[in-house]
Design an enzyme around this catalytic site. Sequence first.
Site, PDB file in Angstrom:
ATOM      1  CD  GLU A 263      -4.919   6.265   1.655  1.00 41.51           C
ATOM      2  OE1 GLU A 263      -5.105   5.106   2.077  1.00 41.51           O
ATOM      3  OE2 GLU A 263      -3.825   6.844   1.757  1.00 41.51           O
TER       4      GLU A 263
ATOM      5  CG  HIS B  30      -7.281   6.828   5.145  1.00 41.44           C
ATOM      6  ND1 HIS B  30      -6.903   8.123   5.453  1.00 41.44           N
ATOM      7  CD2 HIS B  30      -6.125   6.154   4.908  1.00 41.44           C
ATOM      8  CE1 HIS B  30      -5.594   8.221   5.411  1.00 41.44           C
ATOM      9  NE2 HIS B  30      -5.092   7.045   5.079  1.00 41.44           N
TER      10      HIS B  30
ATOM     11  CG  HIS C 133       0.528   6.311  -0.906  1.00 41.86           C
ATOM     12  ND1 HIS C 133      -0.648   6.839  -1.391  1.00 41.86           N
ATOM     13  CD2 HIS C 133       0.214   5.774   0.306  1.00 41.86           C
ATOM     14  CE1 HIS C 133      -1.628   6.631  -0.526  1.00 41.86           C
ATOM     15  NE2 HIS C 133      -1.135   5.976   0.505  1.00 41.86           N
TER      16      HIS C 133
ATOM     17  CG  HIS D   3      -1.671   1.245   1.476  1.00 38.18           C
ATOM     18  ND1 HIS D   3      -3.026   1.352   1.241  1.00 38.18           N
ATOM     19  CD2 HIS D   3      -1.286   2.461   1.934  1.00 38.18           C
ATOM     20  CE1 HIS D   3      -3.430   2.569   1.534  1.00 38.18           C
ATOM     21  NE2 HIS D   3      -2.378   3.266   1.974  1.00 38.18           N
ATOM     22  CD  GLU D   4       1.625   3.735   3.789  1.00 34.46           C
ATOM     23  OE1 GLU D   4       1.900   4.759   3.158  1.00 34.46           O
ATOM     24  OE2 GLU D   4       0.626   3.646   4.514  1.00 34.46           O
TER      25      GLU D   4
END
Length: 530
Positions: free
Chosen positions: A372, A432, A352, A348-349
């Site tokens: 997100e 989110h 980004h 996920h991170e």
Amino acid sequence: MSPSSSRRRPFAAGALAVSAALVAVSFQTGSASAVSVRDAAIAHAKANVAHKASAFGFGADQALVVKDVIIDADGTQHVRFDRTYRGLPVVGGDLVVHQDSHGRFKGSSQAAAHEAKVTSTVPAVAAQQSAGHALQAAPHINQATSTPELIVWAADGTPRLAWRTTVAGVGPHGEPAGQVVVTDANSGAEIESYSTEEQATGTGHSEYTGDISLATTQQADGTFALIDPVRGHSTRDAHNLSASSVKATSGTLLTDADNVWGDGKKFSTDRATAAVDAHANTGWTYDYYKNTFGRNGIKNDGKGATVFVHVGTNWDNAQWSDACFCMMTGDGNGTTDPEQVDLDTMGHEMTHGVTSATANLRYSGESGGLNESTSDIFGTMVEWYANNKVDTPDYLFSDQSTPPWLRRFDKPSLDGASADCWSKTVGRLDVHNSSGVGNHWFYLASEGSGSKTINGFTYNSPTCNGSTVTGIGNQKVAAIWYRALTVYMTSTTTYKGARAASLSAATDLYGATSAEYKAVAAAWSAVSVS
């Protein structure tokens, strides 16, 4: 073994290969001829914008700044530009020019701004005043500095001179904290305010990836280091340095005498244990993008990231930073939440970073929800790609570090805050929670509606319009979403724009009359996006 050798984890079988006719060709580090093709594509794209200036809203005092170039295997070109007006960045002015292999115009994707012209570029409100206003708007940030930048703000389609002020400092656990406050440079009125940090909060209860192989490098002194010689990333111990102080060279590189790392225990006193998961899961993320989409690293430039474990004190989070091109992971809260290094959180991170390098979806409103959602989608796909025996693939985001789950795809509203369906107010939610619309679409397009059990977990996904949706599998949907993100989306893409972008991508990959196109369209309708 030689000084450069390592023990390699085998690739997972069954990685999706995007249709050969549409695999993008990277020209980041290619030959002179490849560079000339890229340069020619840019030159043609600029000429096409100039030739169709009225359609693009392109006029005097404007300039195009190249951000990315994608060349399909059949020669089709997609050139992405940011735009400036009298040297000022135009927020919401980015565009993508689509053209054939000879540079002939085929179409475009444009952010909200058509015109970029403002009456004057001389602000009536002083920079110091905007800086002070921004500090007042971010009282939760400690040790704060405030840096104003004059811009043309046109994210809503109407250009106006504005101050974009970045407040940077630290949060309560030493993590980087930041707020961007945009104010009208003539009236001083606040236009928008949003966080600069893209985070996923977790509460894990175990170490996550079990007994696995790690890609390491043997050094001249005979010890082994957590440096992946193929993917290029390295894993370092931050020694609980405040995250706001972390640089790419901070902390120390993790090394070991016998190439056996960690003890697999909760809240381990062996500082290498968290590094095992962090290093391996960064590798899985790199491999997923490389072997599925041909993406050579987060920025598609072949460079590996720096990964930090043991960041901050009682920092129950993980975070990607473009500034240091690094991933930072905390140790949890010290009582119930262990290290934040599970598969889908890491995927996920780091996604980004992929989004930032491509469509750069603004972290505000519907585009922030899509930002997100994109990280949730590809973080989950990294989990499916790795197919780890401990962290079984599912549609429950961060279930390992936030049991039973932090967010879920089949019915996002079960978390009590996220949206299942699009509405006019979705963009007002925290990003989110507005991401729920995109996550729900992804599940429906992948698996379909109704009750079903997948990998031992039962899901029951409703539709917002009462329809029945048949899924096409998450690998196809991920391929469509990746092409939509990297080719068609822009910084201000909304959910309606995401539908259009994904249908264009589905057309490219499978055809406008294909079952895949129809499934994508049906899933968007099922979450009230038309």
